[in-house]
Design a protein around this motif. Structure first.
Motif, PDB file in Angstrom:
ATOM      1  N   SER A 160       0.838  -1.210   0.125  1.00  0.00           N
ATOM      2  CA  SER A 160       0.067  -0.032   0.037  1.00  0.00           C
ATOM      3  C   SER A 160       0.900   1.122  -0.042  1.00  0.00           C
ATOM      4  CB  SER A 160      -0.862   0.034   1.226  1.00  0.00           C
ATOM      5  OG  SER A 160      -0.350  -0.033   2.390  1.00  0.00           O
ATOM      6  N   TYR A 161       2.094   1.096  -0.044  1.00  0.00           N
ATOM      7  CA  TYR A 161       3.021   2.176  -0.185  1.00  0.00           C
ATOM      8  C   TYR A 161       3.644   2.382  -1.320  1.00  0.00           C
ATOM      9  CZ  TYR A 161       3.230   2.532   5.066  1.00  0.00           C
ATOM     10  OH  TYR A 161       2.814   2.656   6.224  1.00  0.00           O
ATOM     11  N   ALA A 162       3.854   3.559  -1.918  1.00  0.00           N
ATOM     12  CA  ALA A 162       4.667   3.965  -2.940  1.00  0.00           C
ATOM     13  C   ALA A 162       6.087   4.123  -2.457  1.00  0.00           C
ATOM     14  CB  ALA A 162       4.194   5.284  -3.689  1.00  0.00           C
ATOM     15  N   MET A 163       7.214   3.748  -3.199  1.00  0.00           N
ATOM     16  CA  MET A 163       8.551   3.711  -2.810  1.00  0.00           C
ATOM     17  C   MET A 163       9.218   4.604  -3.724  1.00  0.00           C
ATOM     18  SD  MET A 163       8.263   1.582  -0.012  1.00  0.00           S
ATOM     19  CE  MET A 163      10.100   1.506   0.026  1.00  0.00           C
ATOM     20  N   ALA A 164      10.295   5.012  -3.124  1.00  0.00           N
ATOM     21  CA  ALA A 164      11.298   5.820  -3.747  1.00  0.00           C
ATOM     22  C   ALA A 164      12.849   5.728  -3.373  1.00  0.00           C
ATOM     23  CB  ALA A 164      10.819   7.337  -3.665  1.00  0.00           C
ATOM     24  N   TRP A 165      13.686   5.940  -4.192  1.00  0.00           N
ATOM     25  CA  TRP A 165      14.998   6.184  -3.650  1.00  0.00           C
ATOM     26  C   TRP A 165      15.572   7.562  -3.768  1.00  0.00           C
ATOM     27  CZ3 TRP A 165      17.940   2.284  -1.644  1.00  0.00           C
ATOM     28  CH2 TRP A 165      17.572   0.853  -1.888  1.00  0.00           C
ATOM     29  N   SER A 170       1.748  -0.548  -6.789  1.00  0.00           N
ATOM     30  CA  SER A 170       1.572  -1.745  -7.591  1.00  0.00           C
ATOM     31  C   SER A 170       2.874  -2.066  -8.581  1.00  0.00           C
ATOM     32  CB  SER A 170       0.360  -1.840  -8.488  1.00  0.00           C
ATOM     33  OG  SER A 170       0.384  -0.830  -9.283  1.00  0.00           O
ATOM     34  N   GLY A 171       3.728  -1.226  -8.831  1.00  0.00           N
ATOM     35  CA  GLY A 171       4.953  -1.150  -9.639  1.00  0.00           C
ATOM     36  C   GLY A 171       4.579  -1.131 -11.010  1.00  0.00           C
ATOM     37  N   ASP A 172       3.421  -0.334 -11.420  1.00  0.00           N
ATOM     38  CA  ASP A 172       2.994  -0.248 -12.688  1.00  0.00           C
ATOM     39  C   ASP A 172       3.372   1.386 -13.378  1.00  0.00           C
ATOM     40  OD1 ASP A 172      -0.505   0.507 -12.370  1.00  0.00           O
ATOM     41  OD2 ASP A 172       1.352   1.331 -11.113  1.00  0.00           O
ATOM     42  N   SER A 173       3.842   1.985 -12.516  1.00  0.00           N
ATOM     43  CA  SER A 173       4.269   3.275 -12.795  1.00  0.00           C
ATOM     44  C   SER A 173       5.951   3.803 -12.188  1.00  0.00           C
ATOM     45  CB  SER A 173       3.085   4.369 -12.184  1.00  0.00           C
ATOM     46  OG  SER A 173       3.591   5.548 -12.530  1.00  0.00           O
ATOM     47  N   THR A 174       6.532   4.324 -12.725  1.00  0.00           N
ATOM     48  CA  THR A 174       7.852   4.818 -12.451  1.00  0.00           C
ATOM     49  C   THR A 174       8.144   6.102 -12.754  1.00  0.00           C
ATOM     50  OG1 THR A 174       9.019   3.613 -14.213  1.00  0.00           O
ATOM     51  CG2 THR A 174       8.943   2.356 -12.193  1.00  0.00           C
ATOM     52  N   TYR A 175       9.001   6.699 -12.116  1.00  0.00           N
ATOM     53  CA  TYR A 175       9.288   8.207 -12.380  1.00  0.00           C
ATOM     54  C   TYR A 175      10.808   8.293 -11.787  1.00  0.00           C
ATOM     55  CZ  TYR A 175       9.038  13.318 -11.007  1.00  0.00           C
ATOM     56  OH  TYR A 175       9.117  14.629 -10.983  1.00  0.00           O
ATOM     57  N   TYR A 176      11.844   8.781 -12.747  1.00  0.00           N
ATOM     58  CA  TYR A 176      12.990   8.847 -12.854  1.00  0.00           C
ATOM     59  C   TYR A 176      13.405  10.462 -12.673  1.00  0.00           C
ATOM     60  CZ  TYR A 176      13.250   3.882 -13.817  1.00  0.00           C
ATOM     61  OH  TYR A 176      13.123   2.655 -13.500  1.00  0.00           O
ATOM     62  N   GLY A 210      17.773   6.191 -17.989  1.00  0.00           N
ATOM     63  CA  GLY A 210      18.362   5.340 -19.052  1.00  0.00           C
ATOM     64  C   GLY A 210      19.619   4.513 -18.376  1.00  0.00           C
ATOM     65  N   ARG A 211      19.960   4.781 -17.040  1.00  0.00           N
ATOM     66  CA  ARG A 211      21.232   4.254 -16.153  1.00  0.00           C
ATOM     67  C   ARG A 211      20.579   3.345 -15.194  1.00  0.00           C
ATOM     68  NH1 ARG A 211      24.832   7.117 -13.660  1.00  0.00           N
ATOM     69  NH2 ARG A 211      23.431   8.785 -13.405  1.00  0.00           N
ATOM     70  N   PHE A 212      19.450   3.881 -14.446  1.00  0.00           N
ATOM     71  CA  PHE A 212      19.125   3.106 -13.154  1.00  0.00           C
ATOM     72  C   PHE A 212      17.625   2.747 -13.547  1.00  0.00           C
ATOM     73  CE2 PHE A 212      21.361   6.393  -9.733  1.00  0.00           C
ATOM     74  CZ  PHE A 212      22.613   5.788 -10.474  1.00  0.00           C
ATOM     75  N   THR A 213      17.388   1.722 -12.854  1.00  0.00           N
ATOM     76  CA  THR A 213      16.060   1.017 -12.910  1.00  0.00           C
ATOM     77  C   THR A 213      15.504   0.616 -11.553  1.00  0.00           C
ATOM     78  OG1 THR A 213      16.678  -0.097 -15.039  1.00  0.00           O
ATOM     79  CG2 THR A 213      14.692  -1.002 -13.866  1.00  0.00           C
ATOM     80  N   ILE A 214      14.383   1.054 -11.182  1.00  0.00           N
ATOM     81  CA  ILE A 214      13.567   0.591  -9.866  1.00  0.00           C
ATOM     82  C   ILE A 214      12.663  -0.266 -10.333  1.00  0.00           C
ATOM     83  CG2 ILE A 214      11.903   2.324 -10.017  1.00  0.00           C
ATOM     84  CD1 ILE A 214      11.920   2.742  -7.192  1.00  0.00           C
ATOM     85  N   SER A 215      12.689  -1.386  -9.388  1.00  0.00           N
ATOM     86  CA  SER A 215      11.548  -2.609  -9.250  1.00  0.00           C
ATOM     87  C   SER A 215      11.262  -2.862  -7.943  1.00  0.00           C
ATOM     88  CB  SER A 215      12.221  -3.675  -9.991  1.00  0.00           C
ATOM     89  OG  SER A 215      13.373  -4.178  -9.425  1.00  0.00           O
ATOM     90  N   ARG A 216      10.181  -3.420  -7.899  1.00  0.00           N
ATOM     91  CA  ARG A 216       9.607  -3.914  -6.248  1.00  0.00           C
ATOM     92  C   ARG A 216       9.119  -5.330  -6.532  1.00  0.00           C
ATOM     93  NH1 ARG A 216       5.585   0.149  -4.279  1.00  0.00           N
ATOM     94  NH2 ARG A 216       5.308  -1.394  -2.352  1.00  0.00           N
ATOM     95  N   ASP A 217       9.200  -6.002  -5.532  1.00  0.00           N
ATOM     96  CA  ASP A 217       8.530  -7.491  -5.320  1.00  0.00           C
ATOM     97  C   ASP A 217       7.752  -7.299  -4.092  1.00  0.00           C
ATOM     98  OD1 ASP A 217       7.815 -10.051  -4.928  1.00  0.00           O
ATOM     99  OD2 ASP A 217       9.953 -10.745  -5.510  1.00  0.00           O
ATOM    100  N   ASN A 218       6.554  -7.191  -4.160  1.00  0.00           N
ATOM    101  CA  ASN A 218       5.525  -6.980  -2.994  1.00  0.00           C
ATOM    102  C   ASN A 218       5.432  -8.421  -2.264  1.00  0.00           C
ATOM    103  OD1 ASN A 218       5.212  -4.395  -3.645  1.00  0.00           O
ATOM    104  ND2 ASN A 218       3.199  -4.764  -4.451  1.00  0.00           N
ATOM    105  N   ALA A 219       5.694  -9.360  -2.860  1.00  0.00           N
ATOM    106  CA  ALA A 219       5.690 -10.672  -2.165  1.00  0.00           C
ATOM    107  C   ALA A 219       6.847 -10.690  -1.227  1.00  0.00           C
ATOM    108  CB  ALA A 219       5.724 -11.847  -3.085  1.00  0.00           C
TER     109      ALA A 219
END
Length: 124
Positions: free
Chosen positions: A31-36, A54-60, A66-75
């Protein structure tokens, strides 16, 4: 409220790669959006990348597109930051942050929980 623990920082040469992880406690991670964010010595904390709950939207940030990629595994209650083509200017303490709600933002004050940070040093 979630508690966050980052790992994966270290020393790498310019052009190299690192993968940061942020493990969250609690049952409500999804239920949390996450960021670095990152903070270099003498500078303000700056947004790097965010991901929706949900991981369906990212913002850089433009500086890492083009160099960094964020992802999440809610499980696994974990968010990742894959950093490629690292530059000396990427050197900073990297912080994981959690924000209640679907969408991540670039504003420090929107976030409800923070990790302790992990150091990333890129040598030239």
């Amino acid at each position: 409220q979630v508690q966050l623990v980052e790992s994966g920082g270290g020393l790498v040469q310019a052009g190299g790669s690192l993968r940061l992880s942020c493990a969250a406690s609690g049952r409500t991670f999804s239920s949390y959006a996450m960021a670095w964010f990152r903070q270099a010595p003498g500078k303000e904390r700056e947004f790097v990348v965010g991901i929706s709950y949900s991981g369906d939207s990212t913002y850089y940030a433009d500086s890492v597109k083009g160099r960094f990629t964020i992802s999440r595994d809610n499980a696994k209650n974990t968010v990742y930051l894959q950093m490629n083509s690292l530059k000396p200017e990427d050197t900073a303490v990297y912080y994981c942050a959690a924000k209640r709600g679907r969408v991540a933002t670039g504003l420090v004050y929107n976030y409800d929980a923070w990790g302790q940070g992990t150091q990333v040093t890129v040598s030239s």
